[in-house]
Design an enzyme around this catalytic site. Structure first.
Site, PDB file in Angstrom:
ATOM      1  CD  GLU A 232      20.375  16.005 -38.935  1.00 49.52           C
ATOM      2  OE1 GLU A 232      20.449  14.778 -38.972  1.00 49.52           O
ATOM      3  OE2 GLU A 232      19.306  16.620 -38.958  1.00 49.52           O
TER       4      GLU A 232
ATOM      5  CB  SER B 102      23.835   9.592 -45.697  1.00 52.18           C
ATOM      6  OG  SER B 102      22.865  10.203 -46.546  1.00 52.18           O
TER       7      SER B 102
HETATM    8  P1  PGA Z   1      19.187  10.310 -43.081  1.00 53.01           P
HETATM    9  O1  PGA Z   1      18.405  11.465 -42.268  1.00 53.01           O
HETATM   10  O2  PGA Z   1      19.943   9.519 -42.050  1.00 53.01           O
HETATM   11  O3  PGA Z   1      18.098   9.508 -43.745  1.00 53.01           O
HETATM   12  O4  PGA Z   1      20.089  11.003 -44.025  1.00 53.01           O
HETATM   13  C1  PGA Z   1      19.071  12.173 -41.268  1.00 53.01           C
HETATM   14  C2  PGA Z   1      18.156  13.151 -40.603  1.00 53.01           C
HETATM   15  O5  PGA Z   1      17.225  13.648 -41.250  1.00 53.01           O
HETATM   16  O6  PGA Z   1      18.348  13.476 -39.415  1.00 53.01           O
END
Ligand code: PGA
Length: 254
Positions: free
Chosen positions: A170, A215
């Protein structure tokens, strides 16, 4: 290897909201869930039991926790043990989410202890790693990912992992920002992670799932899960609603 489609609800939802979302998700996806998919809901602690009840008896749906403290029990005000999580129906827990690292200040050594302790206590672990924008701009991607993986995973025996460890890549700059990493960036980072896992665990390193997070939305999931070395997604915002998460769960592999 099944794809793992995980929704981290972070600090969202009351009991009734969580129960309703889980119920709706099961009804939207259960009868059409591809055989190559597993779904994992990761609600806040207060909603674990409620969501567990909604998922019981529905194959392909599992429950995870956002965090735990690495001790069996004791004077740790505000913390939750792996045993308590298993008792509430969890199979799995996140370790090292970017918000734990950057908002709550958890460091690699502490996270390593959590990974080892959680596995010892019978939880499956999703270890989250990723670089900040500054680290990426400075060309430190490989260095940062290798350091996070080495610190957390050194000392684990391949034989003990037995499908119990996943990695979530991530990039910090893509979490909650609407900015998704480009296909080539995801492929590059996942290939680096795969190499490191193979160095650490030999052939078993090929079988550890690597999820992408940052995202993820219904509109980009097909493309993301079709990239080499991507075996699932970890979703924040778009995982909060049954309708959008069901489209992610059912996205086609291209
Ligand atoms: P998001 O968060 O999909 O809102 O970007 C991802 C995450 O924190 O694992």
């Amino acid at each position: 290897m099944k794809l793992l489609m995980a929704a981290n609800w972070k600090m969202h939802k009351t009991l009734s909201e969580a129960g309703k979302t889980a119920r709706e998700l099961v009804s939207l996806t259960e009868s059409v869930l591809p055989r190559d998919r597993e779904v994992l809901l990761i609600p806040p602690f207060t909603c674990l039991d409620t969501v567990s009840r909604e998922l019981t008896g529905h194959s392909g749906f599992g429950l995870g926790a956002q965090n735990f403290y690495p001790a069996e029990q004791g004077a740790f005000t505000g913390e939750i043990s792996p045993e308590m999580l298993k008792d509430a129906g969890c199979s799995t827990a996140l370790v090292g989410h970017s918000e734990r690292r950057h908002v709550l200040g958890e460091q690699d050594d502490f996270l390593a202890h959590k990974v080892h302790f959680g596995l010892d206590q019978g939880l499956n672990i999703i270890l989250c790693i990723g670089e900040t924008l500054d680290q990426r701009k400075d060309g430190q991607l490989a260095e940062v990912l290798n350091l996070q993986l080495n610190t957390a995973l050194t000392g684990l025996q391949a034989a003990d992992l037995d499908n119990r460890l996943s990695i979530a890549y991530e990039p910090v700059w893509a979490i909650g920002t609407g900015e998704v990493a480009k296909t080539g960036d995801i492929a590059q980072a996942h290939a680096l992670i795969r190499d490191r896992l193979t160095d650490l665990f030999g052939p078993l390193g090929q079988r550890i799932r690597i999820l992408y997070g940052g995202s993820v939305k219904p509109e980009n999931t097909s493309e993301i899960i079709s990239i080499d070395n991507v075996e699932g997604v970890l979703v924040g915002g778009a995982g909060l609603h049954a309708e959008s998460f069901s489209r992610i769960v059912l996205a086609e592999h291209q």
